[in-house]
Design a protein around this motif. Structure first.
Motif, mmCIF file in Angstrom:
data_model
loop_
_atom_site.group_PDB
_atom_site.id
_atom_site.type_symbol
_atom_site.label_atom_id
_atom_site.label_comp_id
_atom_site.label_asym_id
_atom_site.label_seq_id
_atom_site.Cartn_x
_atom_site.Cartn_y
_atom_site.Cartn_z
ATOM 1 N N ARG A 124 -28.989 -37.358 14.393
ATOM 2 C CA ARG A 124 -30.179 -36.411 13.855
ATOM 3 C C ARG A 124 -31.308 -37.063 14.537
ATOM 4 O O ARG A 124 -31.515 -38.258 14.898
ATOM 5 C CB ARG A 124 -30.208 -36.662 12.318
ATOM 6 C CG ARG A 124 -29.346 -35.768 11.427
ATOM 7 C CD ARG A 124 -29.364 -35.944 10.061
ATOM 8 N NE ARG A 124 -28.507 -35.321 9.232
ATOM 9 C CZ ARG A 124 -28.323 -34.061 9.182
ATOM 10 N NH1 ARG A 124 -29.171 -33.232 9.770
ATOM 11 N NH2 ARG A 124 -27.324 -33.575 8.545
ATOM 12 N N GLY A 127 -30.780 -26.596 14.028
ATOM 13 C CA GLY A 127 -31.632 -26.651 12.581
ATOM 14 C C GLY A 127 -32.026 -28.004 12.531
ATOM 15 O O GLY A 127 -33.236 -28.429 11.809
ATOM 16 N N ASP A 128 -31.236 -29.203 13.197
ATOM 17 C CA ASP A 128 -31.981 -30.400 13.206
ATOM 18 C C ASP A 128 -33.144 -30.764 13.550
ATOM 19 O O ASP A 128 -34.077 -31.220 13.028
ATOM 20 C CB ASP A 128 -30.876 -31.461 13.588
ATOM 21 C CG ASP A 128 -29.751 -31.686 12.747
ATOM 22 O OD1 ASP A 128 -29.905 -31.321 11.463
ATOM 23 O OD2 ASP A 128 -28.660 -32.284 13.170
ATOM 24 N N ARG A 175 -35.956 -29.135 11.686
ATOM 25 C CA ARG A 175 -36.335 -29.776 10.431
ATOM 26 C C ARG A 175 -37.096 -31.092 10.883
ATOM 27 O O ARG A 175 -38.234 -31.424 10.470
ATOM 28 C CB ARG A 175 -35.079 -30.416 9.663
ATOM 29 C CG ARG A 175 -34.568 -29.151 8.919
ATOM 30 C CD ARG A 175 -33.277 -29.618 7.889
ATOM 31 N NE ARG A 175 -32.147 -29.852 8.778
ATOM 32 C CZ ARG A 175 -31.100 -28.779 9.215
ATOM 33 N NH1 ARG A 175 -31.447 -27.695 8.783
ATOM 34 N NH2 ARG A 175 -30.211 -29.146 9.861
ATOM 35 N N THR A 232 -40.736 -32.227 9.721
ATOM 36 C CA THR A 232 -40.956 -33.620 9.190
ATOM 37 C C THR A 232 -42.516 -34.134 9.793
ATOM 38 O O THR A 232 -43.093 -34.881 9.098
ATOM 39 C CB THR A 232 -39.913 -34.389 9.489
ATOM 40 O OG1 THR A 232 -38.814 -33.921 8.662
ATOM 41 C CG2 THR A 232 -40.045 -35.907 8.925
ATOM 42 N N GLU A 243 -33.959 -21.395 9.743
ATOM 43 C CA GLU A 243 -34.517 -22.538 9.101
ATOM 44 C C GLU A 243 -36.096 -22.709 9.522
ATOM 45 O O GLU A 243 -36.975 -23.218 8.886
ATOM 46 C CB GLU A 243 -33.970 -23.830 9.964
ATOM 47 C CG GLU A 243 -34.018 -25.129 9.516
ATOM 48 C CD GLU A 243 -33.474 -25.258 7.988
ATOM 49 O OE1 GLU A 243 -33.603 -26.396 7.247
ATOM 50 O OE2 GLU A 243 -33.089 -24.294 7.205
ATOM 51 N N LEU A 275 -38.981 -23.044 6.697
ATOM 52 C CA LEU A 275 -39.883 -24.215 6.754
ATOM 53 C C LEU A 275 -41.268 -24.018 7.413
ATOM 54 O O LEU A 275 -42.218 -24.662 7.283
ATOM 55 C CB LEU A 275 -39.567 -25.338 7.438
ATOM 56 C CG LEU A 275 -37.892 -25.906 7.057
ATOM 57 C CD1 LEU A 275 -37.528 -26.903 8.060
ATOM 58 C CD2 LEU A 275 -38.318 -26.611 5.993
#
Length: 287
Positions: free
Chosen positions: A7, A34-35, A38, A42, A65, A69
């Motif tokens: 990740r 998707g990672d 994200r 973050t 995703e 988000l």
């Protein structure tokens, strides 16, 4: 024991800019679409562009995703091109991912990558190294396989100690197992991006890149220049920004993210400020 999926490591928070140069498992990255979305959320990015090599396939996977988000997902690609036998990459941002000519060109480049891979496997065998193509494909089921994946395989199977040694001895540009990519000319790659409604940019310009060559790219329709990226110090970044201003190119920046174990190259580690992103958007007619 199952192998944990890598990740992205969070980078220090940035001022809601855009990382315009990110790769996923759909080309030569180690993290899923998707990672990376994200990870962008973050660190507080407002926008992200997945620019996989010669493929647009990650965009459909990443978009749900990104919508969830609240991240702007800018459709992107990094096309492989050729200039007098030298491999050159051209970034495309704000492209139409369904443009038929761009999709056809990307598919052709992927086929060329497969043929190139088969030739490099044969040349590695001539150097006394063994690569099982089926095992390699199972390890990277969605990727457009290339030299990085071969290097990973050779290191993982203990045939060569490090990635650096793989490229120094076998797969570097002048190595005995390397095969040139071919592909469209720089002008053709730029035209494909423009016709798909996008903005063409030059990533990671090399040290020996001449202004005469840049001028020819600008004449062909280049509209952006990557002025900041991994390994680019402040002096060089200022120099590239001055050159971008001289040639009326939009200055852009990105992490060139591939894997979470590369220091300083995490998603959002290097980002394009909002003002420059807006300039890029205007060049694409998306303002």
């Amino acid at each position: 024991m199952s192998r944990r999926r890598p990740r992205p490591r969070p980078a220090p928070r940035v001022d809601r800019g855009a990382d315009l140069h990110v790769h996923t498992t759909h080309s030569d990255g180690s993290c899923s679409p998707g990672d990376v979305v994200r990870a962008a959320a973050t660190v507080g990015l407002s926008a992200l562009s997945i620019t996989d090599h010669d493929t647009l396939s990650a965009l459909d996977v990443a978009r749900p995703e990104a919508d969830r988000l609240g991240i702007e997902l800018i459709p992107g690609i990094e096309l492989s091109a050729s200039d007098d036998g030298r491999e050159v990459h051209i970034l495309g941002h704000f492209v139409d991912p369904d443009d038929p000519d761009l999709c056809e060109a990307a598919e052709s480049l992927r086929r060329n990558r497969q043929e190139r891979l088969d030739q490099m496997v044969a040349r590695l065998a001539g150097c006394g190294l063994v690569v099982d193509p089926e095992s390699l494909r199972r390890s990277y089921p969605r990727a457009a396989l290339g030299r990085k994946h071969l290097a990973d395989y050779l290191v993982r199977t203990g045939q060569v100690a490090t990635h650096r040694q793989v490229f120094a001895r076998y797969l570097g540009d002048d190595g005995p197992a390397n095969v040139s990519k071919g592909g469209p000319t720089v002008a053709e790659a730029i035209t494909l991006i423009l016709n798909a409604g996008g903005v063409a940019g030059l990533p990671h310009p090399p040290y020996d890149f001449s202004l005469e060559r840049l001028a020819s790219y600008r004449e062909a329709g280049l509209a952006a220049l990557e002025v900041d990226g991994p390994g680019v110090d402040n002096r060089r970044s200022r120099r590239w920004r001055e050159i971008a201003d001289r040639f009326d190119l939009v200055p852009i920046a990105g992490s060139d993210f591939h894997a979470p174990d590369r220091a300083g190259r995490w998603v959002g580690a290097i980002a394009t400020p909002a003002d420059d992103l807006n300039r890029l958007r205007q060049r694409a007619g998306r303002s």
